[in-house]
Design a protein around this motif. Structure first.
Motif, PDB file in Angstrom:
ATOM      1  N   ASP A  64      -4.764  -3.738  18.975  1.00  0.00           N
ATOM      2  CA  ASP A  64      -3.366  -3.921  18.576  1.00  0.00           C
ATOM      3  C   ASP A  64      -2.940  -5.332  18.938  1.00  0.00           C
ATOM      4  N   TRP A 111      -1.985  -7.136   3.708  1.00  0.00           N
ATOM      5  CA  TRP A 111      -2.811  -5.928   3.804  1.00  0.00           C
ATOM      6  C   TRP A 111      -4.131  -6.251   3.137  1.00  0.00           C
ATOM      7  N   GLN A 155       0.858  -1.191   0.000  1.00  0.00           N
ATOM      8  CA  GLN A 155       0.000   0.000   0.000  1.00  0.00           C
ATOM      9  C   GLN A 155       0.895   1.242   0.000  1.00  0.00           C
ATOM     10  N   ILE A 160      -7.191  -5.075   7.910  1.00  0.00           N
ATOM     11  CA  ILE A 160      -6.197  -5.662   8.815  1.00  0.00           C
ATOM     12  C   ILE A 160      -4.833  -5.663   8.131  1.00  0.00           C
ATOM     13  N   GLY A 161      -3.843  -5.309   8.920  1.00  0.00           N
ATOM     14  CA  GLY A 161      -2.473  -5.314   8.412  1.00  0.00           C
ATOM     15  C   GLY A 161      -1.629  -6.214   9.300  1.00  0.00           C
ATOM     16  N   ARG A 164      -5.169   3.782  12.556  1.00  0.00           N
ATOM     17  CA  ARG A 164      -6.212   4.440  13.352  1.00  0.00           C
ATOM     18  C   ARG A 164      -5.855   5.900  13.578  1.00  0.00           C
ATOM     19  N   SER A 172      -8.722  -5.902   3.273  1.00  0.00           N
ATOM     20  CA  SER A 172      -9.955  -5.341   3.840  1.00  0.00           C
ATOM     21  C   SER A 172     -11.129  -6.233   3.461  1.00  0.00           C
TER      22      SER A 172
HETATM   23  C1  BTN Z   1      -3.799   0.613  13.335  1.00  0.00           C
HETATM   24  O1  BTN Z   1      -3.358  -0.169  14.170  1.00  0.00           O
HETATM   25  O2  BTN Z   1      -3.562   1.824  13.397  1.00  0.00           O
HETATM   26  C2  BTN Z   1      -4.647   0.066  12.219  1.00  0.00           C
HETATM   27  C3  BTN Z   1      -3.830  -0.375  11.034  1.00  0.00           C
HETATM   28  C4  BTN Z   1      -4.659  -0.993   9.923  1.00  0.00           C
HETATM   29  C5  BTN Z   1      -3.857  -1.277   8.682  1.00  0.00           C
HETATM   30  C6  BTN Z   1      -4.649  -2.012   7.644  1.00  0.00           C
HETATM   31  S1  BTN Z   1      -3.652  -2.610   6.326  1.00  0.00           S
HETATM   32  C7  BTN Z   1      -5.062  -3.004   5.401  1.00  0.00           C
HETATM   33  C8  BTN Z   1      -6.056  -1.896   5.618  1.00  0.00           C
HETATM   34  N1  BTN Z   1      -5.840  -0.820   4.674  1.00  0.00           N
HETATM   35  C9  BTN Z   1      -5.427   0.285   5.276  1.00  0.00           C
HETATM   36  O3  BTN Z   1      -5.130   1.349   4.700  1.00  0.00           O
HETATM   37  N2  BTN Z   1      -5.361   0.101   6.609  1.00  0.00           N
HETATM   38  C10 BTN Z   1      -5.768  -1.230   6.974  1.00  0.00           C
END
Ligand code: BTN
Length: 320
Positions: free
Chosen positions: A178, A134, A115, A207-208, A121, A136
């Motif tokens: 987290d 990565w 990405q 989710i990443g 967040r 969704s």
């Molecule tokens: C965090 O802990 O701040 C949340 C992170 C979330 C990352 C994932 S990667 C796939 C999806 N696409 C994004 O742009 N963000 C989430």
């Protein structure tokens, strides 16, 4: 078409161009072109003048055909949009979620190898190089919008279970979402939603997972508090297997949630909790509260016991 060719190549050692052309009702030149395409994305296919084509290596790419092969879900991941690179899978998922009427069904996935503008967040950036997972998921739950925190918590449980299955490492969950290993973040969840007063239009769960990323590749400012599964286990893990395990666990818990049986998920969340029993500080935007994390309630809110013994319910915030 390339997908169909792969199916045949997986079944046998060698398959001739003629057989492939006949089975797929295309010309031999078209078969050859598809084989080139597969080679371009990392498949190793050797060819023998007499015997035909033979698949000798499959790359660990998160290609739909690789993920869907052996995926035992009913609807999560039945439709996958795959991108070698995009800005953010959540952005594309949110656009697609608007097209439910045109066949964007519940469980549709957006997956990217990389990405360029991954979102974390609270408007933070999410570092998303090649090697991570990565993705969704688009959902249309018939639940009240207040379920959003529970969806995030259940996603965290699914992620912990999947990591445990694939690596034997038991991560912990820092409220709300987290995933930590040895106190360092290995996975993050970003849940976004469109809702009206009492109905959800759509939810996108992003989710990443820092799977096969070298520590030295992380930007300096996050290196201290971030980890990857590769660094922890000392070897590359199969991202396809991990993604499949996550999707299977996700569907399992999502079905439980839709039956409104969150309490059983919460029990598991508590087993993996990094937060409960600790003295913490929570940034709630307008103020910071300090106290002991004593419980998570049935709505997914954190219960904090302040120094004066007052109990505070926190629905959203960041532990600092
Ligand atoms: C965090 O802990 O701040 C949340 C992170 C979330 C990352 C994932 S990667 C796939 C999806 N696409 C994004 O742009 N963000 C989430």
């Amino acid at each position: 078409m390339a997908n169909d060719i792969l199916k045949f190549l997986r079944e046998k050692e060698y398959v001739s161009g003629e057989v492939l052309a006949r089975k797929l009702k295309i010309s031999r030149v078209a078969v050859w072109k598809q084989i080139q395409k597969l080679k371009d994305i990392g498949y190793k296919i050797i060819s023998d003048q007499n015997l035909g084509y033979c698949l000798v290596f499959r790359p660990d790419l998160l290609l739909p055909q690789e993920i869907q092969r052996g995926l035992s879900t009913n609807y999560i991941g039945k439709e996958i949009f795959y991108f070698p690179e995009l800005k953010s899978t959540n952005i594309i998922a949110k656009e697609k979620a608007l097209h439910r009427a045109e066949g964007i069904d519940e469980g549709t996935l957006i997956i990217a190898e990389r990405q360029s503008a991954g979102k974390g967040r609270l408007g933070r950036e999410w570092f998303s190089p090649v090697g991570g997972i990565w993705l969704s998921i688009i959902l249309y739950p018939q639940l009240s919008p207040s379920y959003i925190s529970r969806i995030t918590l259940m996603t965290a449980v699914a992620a912990v279970k999947a990591i445990k299955i694939c690596t034997q490492i038991k991560p912990q969950i820092k409220w709300p979402n987290d995933i930590l290993i040895n106190e360092k973040k290995v996975c993050g969840i970003l849940t976004e939603m469109s809702a009206e007063l009492d109905i959800i239009n759509w939810v996108v769960v992003g989710i990443g997972i820092n799977a096969n990323i070298d520590l030295r590749d992380f930007p300096k400012d996050i290196r201290e508090k971030t980890i990857s599964l590769k660094e922890i286990s000392g070897k590359e893990i199969s991202r396809v297997k991990l993604a499949q395990a996550f999707l299977q666990e996700f569907e399992k818990y999502y079905k439980i949630l839709k039956r409104r049986e969150f309490s059983s998920i919460l029990k598991e969340w508590k087993l993996y909790s990094h937060t409960l029993g600790r003295k913490i500080r929570v940034d709630m935007g307008e103020k910071i509260i300090t106290g002991e994390a004593v419980d998570i309630n049935e709505e997914g809110a954190l219960i904090l016991k302040k120094e004066d013994d007052e109990l505070v319910e926190i629905i959203s915030g960041t532990i600092i």
